[in-house]
Scaffold this motif. Structure first.
Motif, PDB file in Angstrom:
ATOM      1  N   ARG A  65       0.826  -1.194   0.000  1.00  0.00           N
ATOM      2  CA  ARG A  65       0.000   0.000   0.000  1.00  0.00           C
ATOM      3  C   ARG A  65       0.866   1.252   0.000  1.00  0.00           C
ATOM      4  O   ARG A  65       1.874   1.330   0.679  1.00  0.00           O
ATOM      5  CB  ARG A  65      -0.901  -0.006   1.229  1.00  0.00           C
ATOM      6  N   ALA A  66       0.462   2.227  -0.754  1.00  0.00           N
ATOM      7  CA  ALA A  66       1.237   3.468  -0.891  1.00  0.00           C
ATOM      8  C   ALA A  66       1.146   4.299   0.382  1.00  0.00           C
ATOM      9  O   ALA A  66       0.249   4.125   1.196  1.00  0.00           O
ATOM     10  CB  ALA A  66       0.695   4.269  -2.065  1.00  0.00           C
ATOM     11  N   LEU A  67       2.093   5.202   0.522  1.00  0.00           N
ATOM     12  CA  LEU A  67       2.082   6.137   1.632  1.00  0.00           C
ATOM     13  C   LEU A  67       0.785   6.932   1.557  1.00  0.00           C
ATOM     14  O   LEU A  67       0.461   7.536   0.547  1.00  0.00           O
ATOM     15  CB  LEU A  67       3.280   7.073   1.541  1.00  0.00           C
ATOM     16  N   SER A  68       0.016   6.927   2.617  1.00  0.00           N
ATOM     17  CA  SER A  68      -1.306   7.526   2.588  1.00  0.00           C
ATOM     18  C   SER A  68      -1.377   8.707   3.544  1.00  0.00           C
ATOM     19  O   SER A  68      -0.943   8.626   4.671  1.00  0.00           O
ATOM     20  CB  SER A  68      -2.341   6.469   2.977  1.00  0.00           C
ATOM     21  N   ARG A  69      -1.954   9.805   3.052  1.00  0.00           N
ATOM     22  CA  ARG A  69      -2.206  10.978   3.882  1.00  0.00           C
ATOM     23  C   ARG A  69      -3.623  11.433   3.596  1.00  0.00           C
ATOM     24  O   ARG A  69      -3.918  11.890   2.519  1.00  0.00           O
ATOM     25  CB  ARG A  69      -1.256  12.112   3.537  1.00  0.00           C
ATOM     26  N   ASN A  70      -4.513  11.304   4.558  1.00  0.00           N
ATOM     27  CA  ASN A  70      -5.867  11.771   4.334  1.00  0.00           C
ATOM     28  C   ASN A  70      -6.132  13.078   5.063  1.00  0.00           C
ATOM     29  O   ASN A  70      -7.253  13.507   5.176  1.00  0.00           O
ATOM     30  CB  ASN A  70      -6.899  10.712   4.737  1.00  0.00           C
TER      31      ASN A  70
ATOM     32  N   TYR B 171       3.376  11.419  -3.340  1.00  0.00           N
ATOM     33  CA  TYR B 171       2.636  10.490  -2.498  1.00  0.00           C
ATOM     34  C   TYR B 171       1.212  10.330  -3.017  1.00  0.00           C
ATOM     35  O   TYR B 171       0.722  11.137  -3.798  1.00  0.00           O
ATOM     36  CB  TYR B 171       2.607  10.975  -1.038  1.00  0.00           C
ATOM     37  N   LEU B 172       0.569   9.277  -2.581  1.00  0.00           N
ATOM     38  CA  LEU B 172      -0.840   9.033  -2.877  1.00  0.00           C
ATOM     39  C   LEU B 172      -1.639   9.308  -1.607  1.00  0.00           C
ATOM     40  O   LEU B 172      -1.128   9.147  -0.496  1.00  0.00           O
ATOM     41  CB  LEU B 172      -1.043   7.582  -3.324  1.00  0.00           C
ATOM     42  N   THR B 173      -2.877   9.710  -1.761  1.00  0.00           N
ATOM     43  CA  THR B 173      -3.705  10.022  -0.605  1.00  0.00           C
ATOM     44  C   THR B 173      -5.114   9.489  -0.814  1.00  0.00           C
ATOM     45  O   THR B 173      -5.571   9.344  -1.945  1.00  0.00           O
ATOM     46  CB  THR B 173      -3.728  11.545  -0.346  1.00  0.00           C
ATOM     47  N   ASP B 174      -5.799   9.170   0.292  1.00  0.00           N
ATOM     48  CA  ASP B 174      -7.188   8.783   0.153  1.00  0.00           C
ATOM     49  C   ASP B 174      -8.050  10.018   0.367  1.00  0.00           C
ATOM     50  O   ASP B 174      -7.594  11.033   0.832  1.00  0.00           O
ATOM     51  CB  ASP B 174      -7.584   7.649   1.098  1.00  0.00           C
ATOM     52  N   GLY B 175      -9.287   9.911  -0.016  1.00  0.00           N
ATOM     53  CA  GLY B 175     -10.179  11.053   0.080  1.00  0.00           C
ATOM     54  C   GLY B 175     -10.462  11.645  -1.290  1.00  0.00           C
ATOM     55  O   GLY B 175     -10.060  11.126  -2.319  1.00  0.00           O
ATOM     56  N   LYS B 176     -11.164  12.770  -1.268  1.00  0.00           N
ATOM     57  CA  LYS B 176     -11.600  13.405  -2.512  1.00  0.00           C
ATOM     58  C   LYS B 176     -10.667  14.513  -2.987  1.00  0.00           C
ATOM     59  O   LYS B 176     -10.900  15.117  -4.020  1.00  0.00           O
ATOM     60  CB  LYS B 176     -13.000  13.976  -2.312  1.00  0.00           C
TER      61      LYS B 176
END
Length: 171
Positions: free
Chosen positions: A2-7, A140-145
């Motif tokens: 899973r990629a580094l996630s910043r929401n 980086y990749l992030t979750d959310g809109k």
């Protein structure tokens, strides 16, 4: 993997006019949290040294170095400046590693897309010129809109440019 996630702390449009679009990521929350842990680890290691607990001081010193490396590697400000009158797209990055600025001709930019599934990021697509190819806005990749909002804002601003170019002056 899973990629580094910043929401938290998504990129934001800070200026949107007919002539200029500014999109930026200022990781204030991430930098603040990492600075808090860094200062806490430094204080803990100094306290352990002063009380003669060498093992605890070494463990806290190791965590201080680890947090410092995270600050050095991951905290960076990214800014995109789309300037229609000057026909430029300026891509700026600032971090503890230094400052960089890359300028692309705006008329070579085709559109933006959102890349990823669970976690996403905005990517600029250049169809021609020396910049041809895909250029991720962030590392980086992030979750959310957030990434989709940024992609939509960039595409809407570029589409508005096509309408202005086809009609002449928009004033």
């Amino acid at each position: 993997m899973r990629a580094l996630s910043r929401n938290f702390g998504d990129m934001k449009v800070t200026r949107n006019t007919q002539d200029i679009l500014i999109v930026e990521d200022r990781p204030i929350l991430v930098a603040g949290l990492l600075a808090f842990f860094f200062i806490g680890a430094v204080a803990g290691s100094l306290g352990a040294l002063s009380s003669g607990e060498l093992v605890a001081a070494l463990v806290l010193l190791f965590s201080t170095v680890f947090v410092g490396l995270f600050i050095f590697a991951f905290v960076r400000r990214v800014q995109l400046i789309f300037n229609r009158p000057q026909n430029t797209l300026t891509f700026r990055k600032r971090s503890l590693q230094g400052y960089s600025e890359v300028v692309h001709p705006l008329n070579e930019l085709s559109h933006a897309v959102t890349e990823g599934s669970e976690t996403k990021r905005s990517v600029l697509i250049f169809k021609k010129g020396m910049s041809a190819g895909e250029h991720p806005v962030t590392g980086y990749l992030t979750d959310g809109k957030g990434p989709q909002r940024i992609t939509d804002a960039i595409n809407a601003w570029l589409k508005d440019a096509a309408a202005v170019d086809s009609k002449g002056s928009n004033t």
